[in-house]
Scaffold this active site. Sequence first.
Site, PDB file in Angstrom:
ATOM      1  N   LYS A   1     -11.166  -7.720   4.936  1.00 40.82           N
ATOM      2  CA  LYS A   1     -10.813  -7.007   6.158  1.00 40.82           C
ATOM      3  C   LYS A   1     -11.416  -7.643   7.413  1.00 40.82           C
ATOM      4  CE  LYS A   1     -10.709  -2.775   3.409  1.00 40.82           C
ATOM      5  NZ  LYS A   1     -11.399  -1.518   3.083  1.00 40.82           N
TER       6      LYS A   1
ATOM      7  N   VAL B   1      -5.772   1.412   5.592  1.00 38.60           N
ATOM      8  CA  VAL B   1      -4.467   1.596   6.217  1.00 38.60           C
ATOM      9  C   VAL B   1      -3.821   2.830   5.583  1.00 38.60           C
ATOM     10  CG1 VAL B   1      -4.191  -0.857   6.706  1.00 38.60           C
ATOM     11  CG2 VAL B   1      -3.308   0.030   4.552  1.00 38.60           C
TER      12      VAL B   1
ATOM     13  N   CYS C   1       0.829  -1.212   0.000  1.00 42.17           N
ATOM     14  CA  CYS C   1       0.000   0.000   0.000  1.00 42.17           C
ATOM     15  C   CYS C   1       0.863   1.262   0.000  1.00 42.17           C
ATOM     16  CB  CYS C   1      -0.927  -0.003   1.217  1.00 42.17           C
ATOM     17  SG  CYS C   1      -1.877   1.531   1.369  1.00 42.17           S
TER      18      CYS C   1
ATOM     19  N   GLU D   1      -5.443   8.023   8.555  1.00 42.04           N
ATOM     20  CA  GLU D   1      -5.203   8.905   7.402  1.00 42.04           C
ATOM     21  C   GLU D   1      -3.702   9.161   7.282  1.00 42.04           C
ATOM     22  OE1 GLU D   1      -7.359   9.952   4.930  1.00 42.04           O
ATOM     23  OE2 GLU D   1      -8.723   8.577   5.945  1.00 42.04           O
ATOM     24  N   SER D   2      -3.138   8.784   6.145  1.00 40.15           N
ATOM     25  CA  SER D   2      -1.678   8.720   6.003  1.00 40.15           C
ATOM     26  C   SER D   2      -0.969  10.043   6.309  1.00 40.15           C
ATOM     27  CB  SER D   2      -1.305   8.220   4.605  1.00 40.15           C
ATOM     28  OG  SER D   2      -1.790   9.098   3.598  1.00 40.15           O
TER      29      SER D   2
END
Length: 241
Positions: A59, A72, A32, A85-86
């Site tokens: 999931k 993720v 990812c 939230e990245s």
Amino acid sequence: MSGGSARSLGKGSAPPGPVPEGLIRVYSMRFCPFAKRTLLVLKAKGIGHEVININLKNKPEWFFKKNPFGLVPVLENSQGQVIYESAITCEYLDEAYPGKKLLPDDPYEKACQKMVFELFSKVPPLLLSFLRRQNKEDCSGVKEELHKEFSKLEEVLTNKKTTFFGGSSLSMIDYLIWPWFEWLIALESNEYVDHTPNLKLWMEAMMKDPAVSSLFIDPKAFRGFLDLYLQNNLEACDYGL
């Protein structure tokens, strides 16, 4: 770091126990690009962490309590605090942990990084759209759009006259946008940046960074994952394990 190459947890799996004291946990997926942002910051800052991989095609039910979006990356610390939230996880890590600061203190420079981040925002969906369409239909329109978006990033570097997007040294914005360029390299699709010499030099400089090189995806494994992922195969996330 532990668990980065472990098989992913899917539907029906038991939730992991508490996060060990002195570590932070990141819920991730090996391929990812959004989770890669968080992993790069963890590595760059030398933060002790463990990785729990999540099967994004199947999931676990409990994962939605960590992140209602079911995506993720997610961070969890030993106090049970959860951040998702990245970009938010990356900013949190930079503020909460000592060591190398990746975001500038100067308000204007910080705003400039956020503007580049917004400028980049069209690239991830365009690249995914291209990957879904390739070999099935005409992709010329998507390729043209990608060409335009990379030209915008080239203009930023040209105007700044620096190697990196934040200046002469690598900073947060570089890590935030890097994972999609890693995809281009893994897919041997460097022709998309042939018209952007400064962007190509930036990619070369990024490959020399210890965090980037240590976390670089195996191209063969990534292509195998992508083939399965685009077929909605439940085993995609564990390809090669």
